[in-house]
Design a protein around this motif. Structure first.
Motif, PDB file in Angstrom:
ATOM      1  N   ASP A  51     -14.427  13.630 -18.889  1.00  0.00           N
ATOM      2  CA  ASP A  51     -13.507  14.673 -19.334  1.00  0.00           C
ATOM      3  C   ASP A  51     -14.019  16.081 -19.062  1.00  0.00           C
ATOM      4  OD1 ASP A  51     -11.280  13.360 -20.529  1.00  0.00           O
ATOM      5  OD2 ASP A  51     -12.617  12.662 -22.111  1.00  0.00           O
ATOM      6  N   ASP A  52     -15.330  16.229 -19.136  1.00  0.00           N
ATOM      7  CA  ASP A  52     -15.879  17.579 -19.206  1.00  0.00           C
ATOM      8  C   ASP A  52     -16.095  18.188 -17.821  1.00  0.00           C
ATOM      9  OD1 ASP A  52     -16.859  19.902 -20.111  1.00  0.00           O
ATOM     10  OD2 ASP A  52     -18.753  19.101 -20.896  1.00  0.00           O
ATOM     11  N   LEU A  53     -15.038  18.729 -17.272  1.00  0.00           N
ATOM     12  CA  LEU A  53     -15.139  19.320 -15.936  1.00  0.00           C
ATOM     13  C   LEU A  53     -15.548  20.783 -16.075  1.00  0.00           C
ATOM     14  CD1 LEU A  53     -11.936  17.748 -14.412  1.00  0.00           C
ATOM     15  CD2 LEU A  53     -14.293  16.988 -14.165  1.00  0.00           C
ATOM     16  N   ASN A  54     -16.747  20.999 -16.592  1.00  0.00           N
ATOM     17  CA  ASN A  54     -17.157  22.395 -16.788  1.00  0.00           C
ATOM     18  C   ASN A  54     -17.721  22.975 -15.498  1.00  0.00           C
ATOM     19  OD1 ASN A  54     -20.045  22.071 -16.607  1.00  0.00           O
ATOM     20  ND2 ASN A  54     -19.972  21.095 -18.617  1.00  0.00           N
ATOM     21  N   PHE A 220     -10.078  17.787 -25.163  1.00  0.00           N
ATOM     22  CA  PHE A 220      -9.980  16.691 -24.186  1.00  0.00           C
ATOM     23  C   PHE A 220      -9.200  15.516 -24.783  1.00  0.00           C
ATOM     24  CE2 PHE A 220     -14.450  18.287 -22.990  1.00  0.00           C
ATOM     25  CZ  PHE A 220     -13.918  19.237 -22.140  1.00  0.00           C
ATOM     26  N   GLU A 221      -8.911  15.643 -26.092  1.00  0.00           N
ATOM     27  CA  GLU A 221      -8.322  14.524 -26.834  1.00  0.00           C
ATOM     28  C   GLU A 221      -6.991  14.060 -26.251  1.00  0.00           C
ATOM     29  OE1 GLU A 221      -7.586  14.435 -31.266  1.00  0.00           O
ATOM     30  OE2 GLU A 221      -9.205  15.918 -31.107  1.00  0.00           O
ATOM     31  N   TYR A 222      -6.259  14.987 -25.632  1.00  0.00           N
ATOM     32  CA  TYR A 222      -4.934  14.591 -25.142  1.00  0.00           C
ATOM     33  C   TYR A 222      -4.936  14.303 -23.646  1.00  0.00           C
ATOM     34  CZ  TYR A 222      -4.182  19.487 -23.605  1.00  0.00           C
ATOM     35  OH  TYR A 222      -4.264  20.708 -22.988  1.00  0.00           O
ATOM     36  N   ASN A 223      -6.132  14.277 -23.035  1.00  0.00           N
ATOM     37  CA  ASN A 223      -6.221  14.042 -21.592  1.00  0.00           C
ATOM     38  C   ASN A 223      -5.494  12.772 -21.147  1.00  0.00           C
ATOM     39  OD1 ASN A 223      -7.567  16.302 -20.930  1.00  0.00           O
ATOM     40  ND2 ASN A 223      -9.553  15.354 -20.554  1.00  0.00           N
ATOM     41  N   TYR A 224      -5.667  11.698 -21.951  1.00  0.00           N
ATOM     42  CA  TYR A 224      -5.103  10.424 -21.487  1.00  0.00           C
ATOM     43  C   TYR A 224      -3.590  10.508 -21.300  1.00  0.00           C
ATOM     44  CZ  TYR A 224      -3.789   9.436 -26.358  1.00  0.00           C
ATOM     45  OH  TYR A 224      -3.234   9.504 -27.605  1.00  0.00           O
ATOM     46  N   GLY A 225      -2.941  11.254 -22.204  1.00  0.00           N
ATOM     47  CA  GLY A 225      -1.488  11.381 -22.100  1.00  0.00           C
ATOM     48  C   GLY A 225      -1.078  12.333 -20.979  1.00  0.00           C
ATOM     49  N   ASP A 226      -1.995  13.233 -20.641  1.00  0.00           N
ATOM     50  CA  ASP A 226      -1.715  14.191 -19.575  1.00  0.00           C
ATOM     51  C   ASP A 226      -1.948  13.527 -18.213  1.00  0.00           C
ATOM     52  OD1 ASP A 226      -1.228  16.566 -18.236  1.00  0.00           O
ATOM     53  OD2 ASP A 226      -3.302  17.257 -18.421  1.00  0.00           O
ATOM     54  N   PHE A 227      -3.035  12.769 -18.102  1.00  0.00           N
ATOM     55  CA  PHE A 227      -3.393  12.168 -16.820  1.00  0.00           C
ATOM     56  C   PHE A 227      -2.543  10.930 -16.511  1.00  0.00           C
ATOM     57  CE2 PHE A 227      -8.050  13.766 -17.486  1.00  0.00           C
ATOM     58  CZ  PHE A 227      -7.613  15.054 -17.264  1.00  0.00           C
ATOM     59  N   ILE A 228      -2.221  10.171 -17.567  1.00  0.00           N
ATOM     60  CA  ILE A 228      -1.467   8.921 -17.351  1.00  0.00           C
ATOM     61  C   ILE A 228      -0.171   9.009 -18.164  1.00  0.00           C
ATOM     62  CG2 ILE A 228      -1.576   6.380 -17.544  1.00  0.00           C
ATOM     63  CD1 ILE A 228      -4.663   6.725 -17.316  1.00  0.00           C
ATOM     64  N   PRO A 229       0.883   9.516 -17.538  1.00  0.00           N
ATOM     65  CA  PRO A 229       2.112   9.816 -18.280  1.00  0.00           C
ATOM     66  C   PRO A 229       2.652   8.638 -19.102  1.00  0.00           C
ATOM     67  CG  PRO A 229       2.253  10.684 -16.053  1.00  0.00           C
ATOM     68  CD  PRO A 229       0.990   9.895 -16.115  1.00  0.00           C
ATOM     69  N   LEU A 230       2.351   7.411 -18.646  1.00  0.00           N
ATOM     70  CA  LEU A 230       2.846   6.256 -19.397  1.00  0.00           C
ATOM     71  C   LEU A 230       2.254   6.164 -20.799  1.00  0.00           C
ATOM     72  CD1 LEU A 230       2.886   3.561 -16.636  1.00  0.00           C
ATOM     73  CD2 LEU A 230       4.741   4.052 -18.226  1.00  0.00           C
ATOM     74  N   LEU A 231       1.103   6.780 -20.956  1.00  0.00           N
ATOM     75  CA  LEU A 231       0.456   6.712 -22.276  1.00  0.00           C
ATOM     76  C   LEU A 231       0.915   7.852 -23.188  1.00  0.00           C
ATOM     77  CD1 LEU A 231      -3.200   5.762 -21.240  1.00  0.00           C
ATOM     78  CD2 LEU A 231      -1.351   4.259 -21.942  1.00  0.00           C
ATOM     79  N   ARG A 232       1.810   8.683 -22.667  1.00  0.00           N
ATOM     80  CA  ARG A 232       2.238   9.866 -23.408  1.00  0.00           C
ATOM     81  C   ARG A 232       2.807   9.544 -24.797  1.00  0.00           C
ATOM     82  NH1 ARG A 232       4.603  13.805 -19.250  1.00  0.00           N
ATOM     83  NH2 ARG A 232       2.468  13.716 -18.499  1.00  0.00           N
ATOM     84  N   PRO A 233       3.549   8.420 -24.944  1.00  0.00           N
ATOM     85  CA  PRO A 233       4.083   8.133 -26.283  1.00  0.00           C
ATOM     86  C   PRO A 233       3.007   8.090 -27.369  1.00  0.00           C
ATOM     87  CG  PRO A 233       5.094   6.699 -24.671  1.00  0.00           C
ATOM     88  CD  PRO A 233       4.031   7.461 -23.948  1.00  0.00           C
ATOM     89  N   PHE A 234       1.770   7.748 -26.978  1.00  0.00           N
ATOM     90  CA  PHE A 234       0.702   7.679 -27.981  1.00  0.00           C
ATOM     91  C   PHE A 234       0.242   9.060 -28.443  1.00  0.00           C
ATOM     92  CE2 PHE A 234       0.412   3.684 -25.695  1.00  0.00           C
ATOM     93  CZ  PHE A 234       0.432   2.788 -26.744  1.00  0.00           C
ATOM     94  N   LEU A 235       0.723  10.086 -27.768  1.00  0.00           N
ATOM     95  CA  LEU A 235       0.336  11.454 -28.154  1.00  0.00           C
ATOM     96  C   LEU A 235       1.213  12.025 -29.265  1.00  0.00           C
ATOM     97  CD1 LEU A 235      -0.368  13.422 -24.844  1.00  0.00           C
ATOM     98  CD2 LEU A 235      -2.003  12.718 -26.575  1.00  0.00           C
ATOM     99  N   ARG A 236       2.161  11.196 -29.711  1.00  0.00           N
ATOM    100  CA  ARG A 236       3.163  11.736 -30.628  1.00  0.00           C
ATOM    101  C   ARG A 236       2.544  12.486 -31.817  1.00  0.00           C
ATOM    102  NH1 ARG A 236       7.029   7.155 -31.996  1.00  0.00           N
ATOM    103  NH2 ARG A 236       7.116   6.803 -29.777  1.00  0.00           N
ATOM    104  N   GLY A 237       1.527  11.873 -32.422  1.00  0.00           N
ATOM    105  CA  GLY A 237       0.885  12.483 -33.595  1.00  0.00           C
ATOM    106  C   GLY A 237       0.252  13.820 -33.239  1.00  0.00           C
ATOM    107  N   TYR A 238      -0.423  13.836 -32.093  1.00  0.00           N
ATOM    108  CA  TYR A 238      -1.115  15.060 -31.654  1.00  0.00           C
ATOM    109  C   TYR A 238      -0.109  16.190 -31.412  1.00  0.00           C
ATOM    110  CZ  TYR A 238      -4.715  17.787 -29.270  1.00  0.00           C
ATOM    111  OH  TYR A 238      -5.624  18.760 -28.917  1.00  0.00           O
TER     112      TYR A 238
END
Ligand code: HEM
Length: 505
Positions: A51-54, A220-238
């Motif tokens: 995640d950490d692309l510094n 970085f917590e929401y990266n998964y929903g950003d990178f893999i749009p199919l997982l976006r529904p799991f971001l609902r709480g965030y």
């Protein structure tokens, strides 16, 4: 409910793998993509690079793969630019093609889907917003209108530190007081308002909501929903939390600042001779129908994120470097005493006469660049860069920190040595006249706030060095200058405790 969601996501994931393989085969044929680590289906390079692309991790990748490299973060393409020549192409030669900003679900919430200026795509809306913001914020007239205010705020910092017995003995976290100063510097410009103390309840609420907004947007917590749009529904709480913070924050701007100012204007008309504060100009543009009420709020939002902490981090880094380099600190003090006379407080026009002060500021912004990868750029359409194909909507990161810290281009870049800007780099300015040094970016999307940030840095650092000997706390030889962040902003890991011994002038 969640099981159904999971089942759907897994099915979707499988379908995506098949599609991704097919697409990458096709694309591989059609496109000459920049080099980079070998991507795997669905995840791309995400699992390899993390995640950490510094700025430091990306510099290491540039050494392996070159000046233009491609990372696939799930379905997102990320292009890293690491040489002055390619930076020139992105920011200047192809400034229009690469002049947009990336969006994601979280930024869409905080910017009302790009109704702001900083994070909106390149186009009519951006042009209008930047034009409307220029007169109230980004001209020399604004500097002249507010510089005595900044000098006053710096004088109050000096007075408060002198009045605090701890400051000269065990030390204080100077940043806390400087944060209040930076809010006051910007809120004076925006609303002709200031906060009396660090305990002011409104200041505390504002600070907390701004902090939450930055944390949520930069996580970085929401990266998964950003990178893999199919997982976006799991971001609902965030996303729900983001929406709540956004609503509360905009409501605060509205209730306590905008409405107050409107009330004041209706009872006591502001005169056109110069007593207008920034928001009066912005409200005029709203009255003329150039922008709507939401745009006004997003301008306030943008100034809160772009102006305050960036300048504060830079002041904080500058002070830390001066504490750790007492010889530089003394040389700066000597310059201030010699040019202005002992006890003559530095003002904004004086900063032009103080080359060593300017060099200290430039060196701080070089080594400790507050926005090391600039604000990500984006190409709306397929584009070419250095002979490679760049797919539409790629996120373009210009590693400005590496451009300014690459030993191939700079003499001992790891050293904090302001003298370089008086000697071998004497012609280099912070305004982007040299593509190795872009602390404020350059070109269409460059930082318009440079015109305010540089004098504020000069006044603040100058006044502190004139009035105090700045030292590490007792028992410590140096301050810990470990870094935090880097992907969005670069700050000091631990806010330093600093001993400020008043000088006997
Ligand atoms: C030391 C302090 C500051 C630093 C290091 C800094 C740095 C930057 C950088 C690197 C960018 C992005 C450039 C790009 O993407 O190419 C930027 C954009 C921006 N900055 Fe600053 N900034 C500072 C202070 C300020 C201040 C004081 C203000 C406002 C009063 C401000 C307002 C903005 C705005 C509005 C943008 C977006 C421009 C656009 O997208 O068109 N900044 N800044």
């Amino acid at each position: 409910m969640d099981l159904v969601l999971l089942e759907k996501a897994l099915l979707g994931l499988f379908a995506a793998i098949v599609v991704a393989i097919a697409v990458s085969k096709l694309r591989g044929k059609r496109f000459r993509l920049p080099p980079g680590p070998l991507p795997v289906p669905v995840f791309g390079n995400w699992l390899q690079v993390g995640d950490d692309l510094n700025h430091r991790n990306l510099s290491a990748l540039a050494r392996r793969f070159g000046d233009i490299l491609l990372l696939r973060m799930g379905q997102r393409n990320l292009v890293v630019v690491s040489s002055p020549a390619v930076a020139r192409d992105v920011l200047h030669t192809q400034g229009v093609e690469f002049g947009s900003r990336t969006r994601n679900v979280v930024f869409d919430i905080f910017t009302g889907k790009g109704q702001d200026m900083v994070f909106t795509v390149y186009g009519e809306h951006w042009r209008k917003m930047r034009r409307i913001m220029t007169v109230p914020f980004f001209t020399n007239k604004v500097v002249q209108q507010y510089r005595t205010g900044w000098e006053d705020e710096a004088a109050r910092v000096v007075a408060d530190v002198k009045a605090d017995p701890k400051a000269a003995t065990e030390g204080i976290v100077l940043r806390r007081r400087l944060q209040l100063m930076m809010y006051n510097n910007m809120y004076r410009i925006m609303f002709d308002r200031r906060f009396e103390s660090e305990e002011d309840p409104l200041f505390l609420r504002l600070k907390a909501l701004n902090g939450e907004r930055s944390r949520l947007a930069q996580s970085f917590e929401y990266n998964y929903g950003d990178f893999i749009p199919l997982l976006r529904p799991f971001l609902r709480g965030y996303l729900k939390i983001c929406k709540e913070v956004k609503e509360r924050r905009l409501q605060l701007f509205k209730d306590y600042f905008l409405e107050e100012r409107k009330k004041l204007a209706s009872t006591k008309p502001v005169d056109n001779a110069g007593l207008k504060c920034a928001i009066d100009h912005i409200l005029d543009a709203e009255k003329k129908g150039e922008i709507n009420e939401d745009n006004v709020l997003y301008i306030v939002e943008n100034i809160n994120v772009a102006a305050i902490e960036t300048t504060l981090w830079s002041i904080e880094w500058g002070i830390a470097e001066l504490v750790n380099h007492p010889d530089v600190q003394q040389k700066l003090r000597n310059e201030l005493d010699t040019v202005l006379g002992p006890g003559v407080a530095v003002t904004e026009p004086d900063t032009q006469k103080l080359p060593y002060l300017q060099a200290v500021i430039k060196e701080t912004l070089r080594l400790r660049m507050a926005i090391p990868l600039l604000v990500p750029h984006m190409n709306l359409h397929d584009a070419k860069l250095g002979g490679f194909d760049i797919p539409a909507e790629s996120k373009i990161l210009v590693n400005a920190w590496w451009l300014a810290n690459n030993p191939d281009h700079w003499k001992k870049p790891e050293e904090f040595r302001p003298e370089r800007f008086l000697e071998e780099e004497a012609k280099v300015e912070a305004n982007g006249n040299d593509f190795r040094y872009l602390p404020f970016g350059v070109g269409r999307r460059s930082c318009p706030g440079i015109i305010l940030a540089l004098p504020i840095l000069g006044i603040t650092i100058g006044r502190l060095v004139q009035n105090f000997e700045l030292l590490p706390p007792p028992g410590q030889k140096k301050l810990d200058t470990s870094e935090k962040g880097g992907q969005f902003s670069l700050h000091i890991l631990k806010h330093s405790t600093i001993v400020a011994k008043p000088r006997m002038i």
